[in-house]
Design an enzyme around this catalytic site. Sequence first.
Site, PDB file in Angstrom:
ATOM      1  N   GLU A 177       0.820  -1.208   0.000  1.00 40.32           N
ATOM      2  CA  GLU A 177       0.000   0.000   0.000  1.00 40.32           C
ATOM      3  C   GLU A 177       0.857   1.263   0.000  1.00 40.32           C
ATOM      4  O   GLU A 177       0.633   2.196   0.767  1.00 40.32           O
ATOM      5  CB  GLU A 177      -0.969  -0.014   1.189  1.00 40.32           C
ATOM      6  CG  GLU A 177      -1.893  -1.228   1.158  1.00 40.32           C
ATOM      7  CD  GLU A 177      -3.036  -1.189   2.161  1.00 40.32           C
ATOM      8  OE1 GLU A 177      -2.846  -0.665   3.262  1.00 40.32           O
ATOM      9  OE2 GLU A 177      -4.127  -1.682   1.812  1.00 40.32           O
ATOM     10  N   ASP A 224      -8.761  -9.064   3.690  1.00 38.06           N
ATOM     11  CA  ASP A 224      -8.494  -7.966   4.623  1.00 38.06           C
ATOM     12  C   ASP A 224      -9.527  -7.870   5.739  1.00 38.06           C
ATOM     13  O   ASP A 224     -10.427  -7.029   5.662  1.00 38.06           O
ATOM     14  CB  ASP A 224      -8.454  -6.642   3.851  1.00 38.06           C
ATOM     15  CG  ASP A 224      -7.788  -5.536   4.659  1.00 38.06           C
ATOM     16  OD1 ASP A 224      -7.368  -5.818   5.793  1.00 38.06           O
ATOM     17  OD2 ASP A 224      -7.682  -4.414   4.142  1.00 38.06           O
ATOM     18  N   GLU A 227     -12.852  -1.989  11.773  1.00 37.44           N
ATOM     19  CA  GLU A 227     -12.788  -1.289  10.491  1.00 37.44           C
ATOM     20  C   GLU A 227     -13.895  -1.742   9.534  1.00 37.44           C
ATOM     21  O   GLU A 227     -14.558  -0.927   8.914  1.00 37.44           O
ATOM     22  CB  GLU A 227     -11.413  -1.518   9.857  1.00 37.44           C
ATOM     23  CG  GLU A 227     -11.300  -0.952   8.456  1.00 37.44           C
ATOM     24  CD  GLU A 227      -9.926  -1.182   7.821  1.00 37.44           C
ATOM     25  OE1 GLU A 227      -9.048  -1.792   8.460  1.00 37.44           O
ATOM     26  OE2 GLU A 227      -9.746  -0.743   6.676  1.00 37.44           O
ATOM     27  N   TRP A 231      -9.883  -2.755  -5.315  1.00 36.41           N
ATOM     28  CA  TRP A 231     -10.475  -1.927  -4.255  1.00 36.41           C
ATOM     29  C   TRP A 231     -11.967  -1.710  -4.523  1.00 36.41           C
ATOM     30  O   TRP A 231     -12.638  -1.015  -3.760  1.00 36.41           O
ATOM     31  CB  TRP A 231      -9.760  -0.562  -4.159  1.00 36.41           C
ATOM     32  CG  TRP A 231      -8.400  -0.653  -3.529  1.00 36.41           C
ATOM     33  CD1 TRP A 231      -7.880  -1.713  -2.840  1.00 36.41           C
ATOM     34  CD2 TRP A 231      -7.378   0.365  -3.521  1.00 36.41           C
ATOM     35  NE1 TRP A 231      -6.598  -1.435  -2.406  1.00 36.41           N
ATOM     36  CE2 TRP A 231      -6.257  -0.163  -2.814  1.00 36.41           C
ATOM     37  CE3 TRP A 231      -7.292   1.656  -4.033  1.00 36.41           C
ATOM     38  CZ2 TRP A 231      -5.088   0.567  -2.609  1.00 36.41           C
ATOM     39  CZ3 TRP A 231      -6.118   2.374  -3.829  1.00 36.41           C
ATOM     40  CH2 TRP A 231      -5.031   1.840  -3.121  1.00 36.41           C
TER      41      TRP A 231
HETATM   42  O1  GCW Z   1      -7.226  -2.998   6.175  1.00 34.57           O
HETATM   43  C1  GCW Z   1      -6.271  -2.162   5.618  1.00 34.57           C
HETATM   44  C2  GCW Z   1      -6.582  -0.817   6.166  1.00 34.57           C
HETATM   45  C3  GCW Z   1      -5.396   0.097   6.227  1.00 34.57           C
HETATM   46  C4  GCW Z   1      -4.259  -0.625   6.936  1.00 34.57           C
HETATM   47  C5  GCW Z   1      -3.911  -1.860   6.135  1.00 34.57           C
HETATM   48  C6  GCW Z   1      -2.819  -2.697   6.790  1.00 34.57           C
HETATM   49  C7  GCW Z   1      -2.549   0.169   8.397  1.00 34.57           C
HETATM   50  O2  GCW Z   1      -7.621  -0.258   5.411  1.00 34.57           O
HETATM   51  O3  GCW Z   1      -5.793   1.244   6.917  1.00 34.57           O
HETATM   52  O4  GCW Z   1      -3.129   0.178   7.148  1.00 34.57           O
HETATM   53  O5  GCW Z   1      -5.051  -2.690   6.053  1.00 34.57           O
HETATM   54  O6  GCW Z   1      -3.162  -3.613   7.504  1.00 34.57           O
HETATM   55  O7  GCW Z   1      -1.646  -2.433   6.563  1.00 34.57           O
END
Ligand code: GCW
Length: 702
Positions: free
Chosen positions: A295, A368, A396, A546
């Site tokens: 990312e 995720d 989240e 995404w």
């Molecule tokens: O789930 C995603 C999140 C990001 C996060 C990333 C990660 C810390 O949207 O905000 O960043 O994973 O785990 O690295």
Amino acid sequence: MLLRNVLLLFLCLAAAAPSRADDGYRLWLKYDRVANTAERQQVARAAQFVASPGSTPVLRAASAELQRGLSGLLGQAVPVVATAGSRTGGIVLRVDASASPALKAEGYRIFPEKNNLVITGRTDRAVLYGAFALLRQVQTGQPLAGLSLSSSPRINFRLLNHWDNPNGTVERGYAGSSIWKWYELPERLDPRYTDYARANASIGINGVVVNNVNASARYLSAEYIGKVAALAGVLRPYGQRVYLSVFWAAPKVLGGLATADPLDPAVKQWWAAKSDEIYKAIPDFGGFLVKANSEGEPGPQDYNRTHADGANMLAQALGHHDGVVMWRAFVYQAGSKDRFKQAYEEFQPLDGKFDPKVLVQVKNGPIDFMAREPFHPLFGAMPRTPLVLEVQLTQEYLGFATHLVYLGPLIKEVLEADTYAKGPGSTVARVVDGSVDNHALSAIAGVANIGSDRNWTGHPVGQANWYAFGRLAWDHELDPAAIAREWTRMTLTTEPAAVRTITDLLGQSRSIYVRYTMPLGLHHIMGESIHYGPQPWLAKSGRPDWTAVYYHKADSIGLGFDRTATGSNALALYKPEVQKEWGNAQTCPLNYLLWFHHVPWTQKLSTGRTLWNELATRYYTGADSVLWLQKQWLAARPALDPALYADVAARLQTQRKEALWWRDACVLYFQSIAKQPIPAPFAPPTRSLADIKQLVQLYQLK
Ligand code: GCW
């Protein structure tokens, strides 16, 4: 004189006033007086004093906690003495290097001896955990007389990962701002740090990564190392070590080097010197956590090096110091078209190439932190590398601090999943605790849901997720329902019927959330970027993976991502037994169906309904189950603190409203593709797809 009288009057009034509303600050360590007199007297007989040599800060923390806890629970002062001498009827703390060969260094034993109760272990930390176990015994209404308990943690490093930023914000945090006041440190130590440390110790958490994995280089400066050292000083007596997330390019940003190439001698030298500097300030520093080439974060791949090159360089930089490197596998740049496979493709080939001080940290599922994911295929596929299980406590993707979702069942589900790596019973839990592949290092991490809100977690029930994580990290064999019961009794009420009602509500809450958001194995169809609310129609974003349409693949024929051999074949990453379980659309458990199959809308499922009817049914019944949550909460009302009752009741109203958003958005959107009627007995939504789109997309506006 007048002033004195006024003051006296004020003090009398204050003493007579009913105790202040329960604001949640005390978490599960409330230690309110045991209401039942017989029960209280029994405890009082066994806990007349605490005898502790008090020879270390950890032992002093243990005896202070026992004194505080027992005094509160008994409603009378309990003295701490240096030795029991000839006294009996008390609690004796004893560090005994030869305590019991079966106990690990942090494992404790509690047993009766000469009419005293002894809490022992090989280290002072073991005794600290035993002290909290004894208090839990009393808090949950278990008798102390003749108590005999013994417990060792199954996983060595039990960590919270804070995604806290230097400016006080928390990435994906919904409970206020960061609890760390970086601008006040190191001079001022907020008393809250100590209460945080106590809470962690009470559930066995022994390490804290204080900053976000999207790391600032700041933390590696001398200035910030001093601040982190001050925090370490607060956490140490409670058995916790601090760790830092590191910014890969720190040698450039802070060190002025031209490169951050892990094979460059100057870079190696910089990290080695940095490690020495950290250990000088924090002798028990735990180590580094790294998010690299993920990312947008920099990493060794920027220099055509591998994750192993990067991790091993850091491990060597730690040198003789007693620390580890936890290298995250949350990456998705590899070539395959299915994000599900990408972390596997980058990391699996590196198995056997990591330094012995490196652990690879893997999220519970391949995408995720969805409300339900199949276990990550890396578990069981890297036998020569210790793997850290990372779960997310901050909600989240699970309704922030608004929706009531108890995560015990989610964490347990992944721990219990069988990878079949070394035959049946090679569960994720046993891969992670090191027993499948004989690893000495083992670790588990929970992304913290803690913030500056008075009650720590925003949603009062978020506390149960912090609690459950710690308890399962210590012993993954525990039952999440038993943990929920324990937490409820310690935190909310001791009234038996209310405890049952709330335990039941907690136990159902996660599957209810799944039902009204992403049933049948749907995933990643939430609001763009903020990850809140539904957005199944999302078709364009920074990357195709995404969007929502990338994952649900709805078309005129059906719904779901074909990950079998006719599709991306991600299923092939699992052992044959797992492939067999999930590979056939007719027999795949419905919870995982759309994770692996593109299923025709009109196909009959094992429930007797077509896919479309089942989907609609789950959205409707899921949203209506929030009414059941509300009813349960209402039933427990007389046993609850009024302010706390009202807080959760209000959040449940929002949850009901938003469950209807999810239902209407998903049912109407998928209906526009499936062209099927809403099945009886459900009434079609009264709003249009356009209406609901407009409403939820408001949340996307700046
Ligand atoms: O789930 C995603 C999140 C990001 C996060 C990333 C990660 C810390 O949207 O905000 O960043 O994973 O785990 O690295």
